[in-house]
Scaffold this active site. Structure first.
Site: not given
Lengths: 307, 522
Positions: B214, B252, B276, B374
């Protein structure tokens, strides 16, 4: 914030803008174009509102030009709105007396540097937009034949005065119909013999669609009058039967093709804001509009006539 | 940005109403059915179903477009329609319009069943056939597999068995199509990626498989191509002569959340770097493609990926970490090992950084630093080209104390845009130079008009326009880069703990520090 300046000059307006910018913060940064709206006192509210809403997509400096009392003394009044309801700046410039004849001298210093300029006449527009001093400042000139008393004559006049960069909101209104029609012809279709566009009597969008279809498909396309709202039906006679796209309620269209089930698709009538946003999205000359317009001038469609 | 593929080009040849100069008329998908597996998942509810509505609202879906949901739940059409309605109401980006919803609603169907259930797939085939007849979808069908990869073999085999994967006879002279859409993970190493591909390949030809990354649907990522190849300003300095190093970051702020079960054993590198970050690297490092059609673009990306070289010493050239309990964004959060569903001895990393070289004339000697993690201070994805310092500064040393490296930063998310960082004189009587930013923000220049990544990608699938979808070769090349690192990690290292809310483990800073460089602040 709103700043009112009476009997002012462009220099003072500029200073006020800079000051407002400092107070509001970064709100005025990143504007992508200058939109000049040539309007009058009664119509300015709606058109400026449409422009500032479209400004959410295209933050811009809106310059509303309102000519008042041409017989009086020359005077410039400015109403400046910064950081209100949208990311751009709005300036309403009221020009009194002979100054109204020289609006471009007020506008030219207020146009943003390095970004495109668009002039929009929401009401009556000059027949040759590019020859108008305010039109000459812009690379995109937006008229609206539907706002004219005689839309068809207006289209013909626009055709003879056309310069690259001219465009008309009645053509913009046609976009959703045109894309649905184009999608319809992505699928196989039988041999077409003729077409019909039905709409309210005064509907330059329907006239342009009929002309465009006739030019593209090489078949006669008739223009018929219906009760509306707007455009109600486009149909084609083919060897296998009729292909019909009808929208009686102004909201949902039904596509009927020979030997196939009917299909429905949302096709709503768009607000001025949406039209303006589409108009501002691309600022290159619209050659397809120019062709449709030129063809209209040669073969004007009328009730019962074919393009 | 990316131009129409050949499919759209052919349309113009056939359809008299289409004209490449007519840029008001958007690309509209042809009639088709979208069959979605895994409709009750988060992705479907938050992204896919709203994207379908948004496409319809923009007039980009054809009349007759139909959506079939397939799931285990004992549901009727109405229940699925309700789920779709709620998802749209909550997550769609464009305003809700009853007429548009009616258009979507009329084409919504639901088929209940298990992935191994022959009868269910026969019902699905029957439903698709019915839609064809009722709504004129032209025999075209896309399958969106929003399901775990372990379910792929069953579903793909069922699609074959039930005849759904066969496009069948031409409808009025046009050959119908079949397309299948899959999401990451594309395997967990090279071998499993090949295995997964073999399963698909046995049933669907390569050109009909659309792999969704995406990130490639994001405007800012497509803008890399515009920035580089539409301007004269950047390309001359886009090389080893001017660039000191490149940093590609995806940070993130969240933990593993509900994905714990999937995440354990996978880790940050497989989850993010493989797809990605390597895609971003490829777009940054590649040469100019001949055109933006799928083949040229993918060929250049593949060349860039093939040129990637791993650090000679994986111990110092890579870093991995695992978040420990701490405070993140004002909230006390547990460490990775305390998360529900994670074994207390898990060696899965939640932070990964790696230094890569790109062995081309353009990039020789320029390190590319990739990092992801993360529970970092904030959510942020960016590509930063850090430029060399000026070879000579005709200022007193004290004048330029605060002058850093020039940088060009492509902010992928949030606050999409491009920043150029350069030195400027501080106002005053002394000559003092300090860093300033020149900023382009999408939010300021084109607010609201950029479509969501999934909208763009779904539309491209339905149109059949492939440039934004990585092909299997790219997936395999990425695994070739990552596999040796994963093997080294598995054998030699344990992830180093870092406090939640901090900017990563100390070894990641050391990875940079040895060359006298530093990570950009998160």
């Amino acid at each position: 914030m709103t700043i009112d300046l009476t009997e002012t000059t462009t220099g003072a307006i500029h200073d006020a803008l800079m000051q407002a910018r400092r107070q509001v913060g970064g709100a005025a940064l990143g504007m992508v174009l200058t939109l000049i709206i040539v309007t009058d006192e009664s119509a300015q509210y709606d058109s400026v509102r449409a422009a500032s809403q479209a400004g959410r997509e295209h933050p811009c400096r809106v310059l509303g030009v309102i000519i008042r009392n041409p017989a009086g003394r020359s005077r410039l009044d400015a109403e400046i709105r910064v950081g209100e309801g949208g990311p751009g700046e709005t300036l309403l410039l009221r020009m009194h007396g002979p100054l109204g004849q020289h609006a471009d001298s007020v506008i030219a210093p207020l146009v943003l540097p390095d970004t495109p300029v668009v002039t929009w006449w929401p009401g009556q527009a000059p027949a040759i937009p590019s020859a108008d001093p305010l039109g000459a400042l812009a690379q995109r000139r937006v008229t609206d034949a539907a706002a004219s008393d005689k839309p068809r004559q207006m289209l013909t006049a626009l055709a003879s005065g056309y310069r690259p960069g001219d465009t008309d909101l009645s053509w913009t209104r046609a976009t959703s119909w045109r894309s649905l029609l184009a999608a319809t012809f992505d699928q196989p279709y039988g041999n077409m013999t003729s077409g019909t566009v039905s709409a309210e009597q005064h509907n330059p969008s329907a006239d342009l669609i009929a002309t465009w279809l006739a030019g593209r498909l090489g078949i006669p396309v008739a223009r018929e009058v219906s009760a509306g709202p707007g455009i109600t039906e486009v149909s084609f006679a083919t060897a296998d039967g009729d292909i019909t796209l009808s929208r009686p309620d102004g909201r949902t269209a039904t596509l009927a093709k020979p030997g196939q089930a009917e299909r429905r698709v949302a096709l709503h009538r768009r607000e001025t804001t949406e039209l303006l946003a589409e108009e501002l999205r691309r600022l290159d000359p619209d050659e397809v509009y120019a062709e449709a317009l030129a063809r209209f001038a040669v073969h004007p469609v009328d009730e019962g006539t074919s393009a | 940005m990316i131009t129409q593929g050949s499919a759209a080009g052919d349309l113009w040849a056939v359809n008299p109403l289409r004209d490449p100069r007519d840029r008001r008329i958007p690309r509209v998908a042809g009639p088709c059915v979208l069959v979605m597996f895994g409709v009750t998942g988060d992705l479907a509810r938050k992204k896919l179903l709203p994207a379908i509505y948004d496409l319809a609202n923009r007039g980009l879906l054809p009349p007759g477009f139909s959506l079939v949901g397939f799931a285990r739940r004992d549901w009727e059409n109405e229940d699925f329609a309700k789920l779709t309605y709620d998802a749209i109401k909550e997550h769609a980006r464009t305003p809700f319009r009853e007429t548009v919803w009616q258009q979507v609603y009329e084409g919504v169907r639901f088929v209940q069943g298990e992935f191994g259930d022959d009868a269910a797939f026969d019902r699905l085939a029957e439903t698709v056939k019915q839609l064809d007849a009722e709504r004129g979808t032209g025999g075209n069908c896309a399958f969106y597999l929003s399901i775990p990869p372990k379910a792929f073999p069953d579903v793909v085999q069922q699609l074959k068995r039930s005849g759904l994967s066969e496009a069948g006879q031409p409808h009025s002279g046009i050959q119908p199509w079949r397309r299948v859409v899959i999401e990451k993970p594309f395997g967990h190493d090279l071998a499993s990626a090949k295995e997964l591909n073999a399963i698909l390949d046995a049933v669907f030809p390569a050109h009909s498989v659309f792999r969704i990354d995406h990130y490639l649907g994001k405007e800012t990522v497509q803008n890399i191509l515009a920035l580089r190849f539409a301007n004269t300003l950047y390309e001359p300095i886009w090389n080893r002569g001017y660039v000191d190093h490149v940093q590609i970051t995806m940070a993130e702020d969240i933990g593993t959340g509900g994905r714990a079960g999937y995440y354990d054993g996978i880790g940050a590198a497989r989850d993010v770097i493989q797809n990605h970050l390597l895609q971003l690297l490829a777009l940054t490092a590649m040469e100019e493609p001949l055109s933006f059609d799928a083949d040229s673009l993918r060929a250049e990306k593949e060349k860039a990926l093939s040129a990637i070289r791993l650090p000679a010493d994986l111990a110092t050239g890579t870093a991995r970490g695992q978040y420990a309990a701490g405070w993140q964004g004002g909230i006390q959060v547990p460490g990775f090992l305390e998360e529900e569903g994670i074994p207390t001895d898990s060696r899965t990393e939640t932070y990964a950084a790696v230094r890569l070289g790109v062995d081309t004339r353009r990039w020789a000697g320029v390190p590319f630093f990739l990092r992801t993690g993360k529970r970092l201070p904030r959510r942020m994805t960016e590509i930063a080209l850090m430029f060399q310092r000026a070879p000579h500064l005709p200022f007193a040393a004290t004048d330029t104390e605060e002058l850093g490296q020039n940088a060009l930063v492509i902010r992928v998310q949030p606050d999409e845009g491009v920043t150029v960082r350069f030195g400027s004189k501080v106002p005053g009587s002394a000559m003092e130079v300090r860093d300033v930013n020149m900023d382009f923000a999408y939010g300021e220049s084109f607010t609201e008009s950029s479509p969501e990544a999934y909208e763009r990608l779904l539309l491209d699938v339905l149109i059949g326009d492939p440039p934004l979808f990585p092909r299997q070769e790219e997936v395999e090349l990425s695994w070739r880069i990552l596999d040796p690192i994963e093997e080294f990690w598995a054998e030699h290292t344990k992830p180093e703990p870092y406090q939640a809310g901090s900017s990563g483990p100390a070894s990641a800073d050391a990875l940079m520090g040895t060359s006298g460089r530093a990570w950009r602040r998160l």
